[in-house]
Design a protein around this motif. Structure first.
Motif, PDB file in Angstrom:
ATOM      1  N   GLY A 193       0.983  -1.298  -0.584  1.00 34.54           N
ATOM      2  CA  GLY A 193       0.250   0.131   0.034  1.00 34.54           C
ATOM      3  C   GLY A 193       0.974   1.231   0.450  1.00 34.54           C
ATOM      4  N   LYS A 194       1.160   1.999   0.731  1.00 34.92           N
ATOM      5  CA  LYS A 194       1.150   3.358   0.666  1.00 34.92           C
ATOM      6  C   LYS A 194       2.098   3.756   1.437  1.00 34.92           C
ATOM      7  N   GLY A 195       2.147   2.491   2.478  1.00 36.22           N
ATOM      8  CA  GLY A 195       4.260   2.214   3.563  1.00 36.22           C
ATOM      9  C   GLY A 195       4.117   2.746   4.572  1.00 36.22           C
ATOM     10  N   ILE A 196       3.272   2.532   5.192  1.00 34.68           N
ATOM     11  CA  ILE A 196       2.829   3.010   6.364  1.00 34.68           C
ATOM     12  C   ILE A 196       3.433   1.569   7.469  1.00 34.68           C
ATOM     13  N   ALA A 197       3.380   0.135   7.054  1.00 34.13           N
ATOM     14  CA  ALA A 197       4.500  -0.723   7.030  1.00 34.13           C
ATOM     15  C   ALA A 197       5.580  -1.207   7.201  1.00 34.13           C
ATOM     16  N   THR A 198       5.862  -0.509   5.978  1.00 35.40           N
ATOM     17  CA  THR A 198       6.854   0.031   5.090  1.00 35.40           C
ATOM     18  C   THR A 198       8.454   0.617   6.216  1.00 35.40           C
ATOM     19  N   ALA A 199       8.013   1.792   6.762  1.00 34.79           N
ATOM     20  CA  ALA A 199       8.407   2.758   7.402  1.00 34.79           C
ATOM     21  C   ALA A 199       8.905   1.940   8.701  1.00 34.79           C
ATOM     22  N   VAL A 200       8.184   1.704   9.358  1.00 34.75           N
ATOM     23  CA  VAL A 200       7.993   1.074  10.196  1.00 34.75           C
ATOM     24  C   VAL A 200       9.098  -0.178  10.398  1.00 34.75           C
ATOM     25  N   LEU A 201       9.054  -1.093   9.529  1.00 33.21           N
ATOM     26  CA  LEU A 201      10.033  -2.042   9.715  1.00 33.21           C
ATOM     27  C   LEU A 201      11.512  -1.282   8.781  1.00 33.21           C
ATOM     28  N   ALA A 202      11.717  -0.440   8.208  1.00 40.30           N
ATOM     29  CA  ALA A 202      12.486   0.208   7.880  1.00 40.30           C
ATOM     30  C   ALA A 202      13.263   0.922   8.840  1.00 40.30           C
ATOM     31  N   GLN A 203      12.395   1.365   9.548  1.00 39.41           N
ATOM     32  CA  GLN A 203      12.748   2.521  10.613  1.00 39.41           C
ATOM     33  C   GLN A 203      13.662   1.566  12.252  1.00 39.41           C
ATOM     34  N   ASN A 204      13.285  -0.018  12.111  1.00 39.10           N
ATOM     35  CA  ASN A 204      13.493  -0.685  13.230  1.00 39.10           C
ATOM     36  C   ASN A 204      14.342  -1.940  12.534  1.00 39.10           C
ATOM     37  N   SER A 205      15.370  -1.307  11.599  1.00 36.86           N
ATOM     38  CA  SER A 205      15.565  -2.645  11.416  1.00 36.86           C
ATOM     39  C   SER A 205      16.410  -2.613  10.602  1.00 36.86           C
ATOM     40  N   SER A 206      17.613  -3.116  10.037  1.00 37.32           N
ATOM     41  CA  SER A 206      18.930  -2.533   8.656  1.00 37.32           C
ATOM     42  C   SER A 206      19.072  -3.209   7.858  1.00 37.32           C
ATOM     43  N   ALA A 207      17.262  -4.063   7.483  1.00 36.00           N
ATOM     44  CA  ALA A 207      17.160  -5.261   6.179  1.00 36.00           C
ATOM     45  C   ALA A 207      17.167  -3.570   4.582  1.00 36.00           C
ATOM     46  N   GLN A 208      17.790  -4.216   3.626  1.00 39.15           N
ATOM     47  CA  GLN A 208      16.873  -4.244   2.828  1.00 39.15           C
ATOM     48  C   GLN A 208      15.091  -4.219   2.365  1.00 39.15           C
ATOM     49  N   ILE A 209      14.848  -3.795   1.704  1.00 40.25           N
ATOM     50  CA  ILE A 209      13.838  -3.813   1.622  1.00 40.25           C
ATOM     51  C   ILE A 209      12.659  -3.915   0.786  1.00 40.25           C
ATOM     52  N   THR A 210      12.009  -4.608  -0.518  1.00 42.03           N
ATOM     53  CA  THR A 210      11.894  -4.686  -1.386  1.00 42.03           C
ATOM     54  C   THR A 210      10.310  -5.174  -0.898  1.00 42.03           C
ATOM     55  N   ALA A 211       9.223  -4.140  -1.520  1.00 43.60           N
ATOM     56  CA  ALA A 211       7.632  -2.936  -1.243  1.00 43.60           C
ATOM     57  C   ALA A 211       7.223  -3.840  -2.908  1.00 43.60           C
ATOM     58  N   VAL A 212       6.312  -3.916  -2.545  1.00 37.53           N
ATOM     59  CA  VAL A 212       5.188  -5.080  -3.704  1.00 37.53           C
ATOM     60  C   VAL A 212       4.431  -4.141  -3.785  1.00 37.53           C
ATOM     61  N   ASP A 213       3.360  -3.276  -4.750  1.00 37.44           N
ATOM     62  CA  ASP A 213       1.747  -3.301  -4.289  1.00 37.44           C
ATOM     63  C   ASP A 213       1.654  -2.830  -5.899  1.00 37.44           C
ATOM     64  N   ASN A 214       0.763  -3.432  -6.739  1.00 33.44           N
ATOM     65  CA  ASN A 214      -0.049  -3.154  -8.143  1.00 33.44           C
ATOM     66  C   ASN A 214      -0.470  -1.566  -8.588  1.00 33.44           C
ATOM     67  N   ASP A 215      -0.573  -1.042  -7.155  1.00 29.05           N
ATOM     68  CA  ASP A 215      -0.675   0.498  -7.372  1.00 29.05           C
ATOM     69  C   ASP A 215       0.147   1.337  -7.589  1.00 29.05           C
TER      70      ASP A 215
END
Length: 392
Positions: A193-215
């Motif tokens: 979606g619009k990345g609310i959880a994405t930002a939380v995951l990024a701020q609380n880990s050092s992981a590389q994140i691949t975010a997928v959505d069809n919008d």
């Protein structure tokens, strides 16, 4: 007097049919000296009477019973009931054909097909000219290909300015992340979606994140949020379908899917995404579940229509274990997580309902809001933290 060929022409039946009628006693010709039979006007009338009774749906045997004795009301009542059932079936057939020609709605038909043949339904929609994104939206939202464009325009108008597209909270994203028992270097977020959880995951880990959505617009907003949080360098977006992911097996330590696995069907999603996890990798999903084995009729009817795959938490856990996962944790989303989604949505609906009074999309959203207000507690969202089995 009529020869059999003349009688056949008179009443519109074949010679073979008349011979059969005489064999079972419905007509009775008089044999002449030359061996041929002749039939009277009474036979003609008898045959017309039989034809009228048959037009009412009676069998020849029932016609004979009516002609030989007083008509039995129960027989006629039974025949009327069967005829009403046949008319109802034919009316449904007619409505379907008319709807497929664009002369009516296909909602009930799409719901029925999706319940008994969801994968074939999706393939069929794509063959009708819908791309996968719109086919999925039609399957889950508009449920009528004749009105899909208008429905989605209205639906998008409601949700465009809202950040959350499903129940959740930053606190519960963090709670689930804290239960992940491995060091996480790569995360695949599906249905971001619009990345609310994405930002939380990024701020609380050092992981590389691949975010997928069809919008695509949602992904643009996600990257804006990432830049605001200073984590954009560790986030890559992919606009595509979660049903056809272009990643190599065992590419990720953690797969994250808040309120999105239902699109594929949760059991299917758990199986299909499993090979993307490294050994001992973790899948975190949140999904709607029943909180009671005896929900009220209204809420049962609503979710049977909107989410046919709804099961209890216990059944989801059994499905996870059967798919080859070890259950690390499972917890229910709080009422606050529901409010974070539904309160802004309700404000938005109230702002639009005067000018969108005829919108089917808005009516469906309002119906869901009523179910939320009246029955939350009989259903809820559950978070599942699942670890891929070492044996796989």
């Amino acid at each position: 007097m009529y020869r059999i060929s003349e009688l056949a022409a008179q009443v519109g039946l074949s010679r073979a049919a008349l011979i059969y009628y005489e064999k079972i006693g419905l007509i009775k010709g008089k044999r002449q000296a030359n061996g041929y039979r002749r039939y009277s006007d009474r036979d003609v009338q008898q045959l017309h009477m039989i034809q009228l009774l048959q037009a009412g749906g009676l069998t020849l045997k029932e016609c004979q019973a009516c002609l030989n004795a007083k008509i039995e009301r129960q027989l006629l009542s039974n025949r009327l009931h069967r005829l009403d059932e046949e008319i109802a079936r034919k009316q449904k057939s007619r409505q379907l054909l008319a709807a497929m020609l664009g002369e009516g709605e296909l909602t009930a038909w799409h719901e029925q097909v999706d319940k008994i043949a969801p994968d074939v339904h999706l393939d069929w929609l794509i063959k009708q000219g819908f791309d996968e994104k719109n086919a999925l939206r039609l399957k889950w939202l508009s449920k009528d290909m004749n009105s899909h464009q208008k429905y989605m325009a209205d639906f998008t108008r409601v949700f465009d300015i809202l950040d959350r597209w499903g129940p959740g909270s930053e606190e519960e994203t963090l709670k689930a992340l804290a239960q992940v028992p491995i060091s996480v270097q790569t995360i695949l977020e599906l249905g971001c979606g619009k990345g609310i959880a994405t930002a939380v995951l990024a701020q609380n880990s050092s992981a590389q994140i691949t975010a997928v959505d069809n919008d695509e617009p949602a992904l643009i907003r996600l990257m804006e949020r990432a830049r605001e949080a200073g984590v954009e360098e560790r986030i890559t977006t992919h606009c595509g379908s979660m049903t056809d992911l272009p990643f190599e097996p065992e590419s990720f330590d953690l797969i994250w899917a808040e309120a999105s696995a239902y699109i594929m069907g949760v059991p299917h999603a758990m199986q299909q995404w499993q090979n993307l996890l490294r050994k001992n990798g973790v899948l975190v999903i949140s999904d709607l579940v029943w909180k009671t084995h005896t929900p009220d009729k209204e809420v049962r009817s609503f979710w049977d229509k909107e989410y046919p795959g709804l099961v209890t938490t216990e059944e989801r856990l059994q499905q996870a274990e059967a798919a080859g996962y070890r259950v690390i944790d499972s917890f229910a989303l709080s009422k606050q997580a529901w409010k974070a989604y539904y309160e802004p949505l309700e404000i938005r609906v109230n702002d639009l309902k005067a000018e969108m009074a005829d919108s089917a999309a808005l009516r469906d959203i309002q119906a869901e809001l009523e179910i939320y207000h009246n029955y939350l507690g009989q259903f809820g969202y559950q978070v599942f933290v699942l670890q891929r089995s070492e044996k796989l």
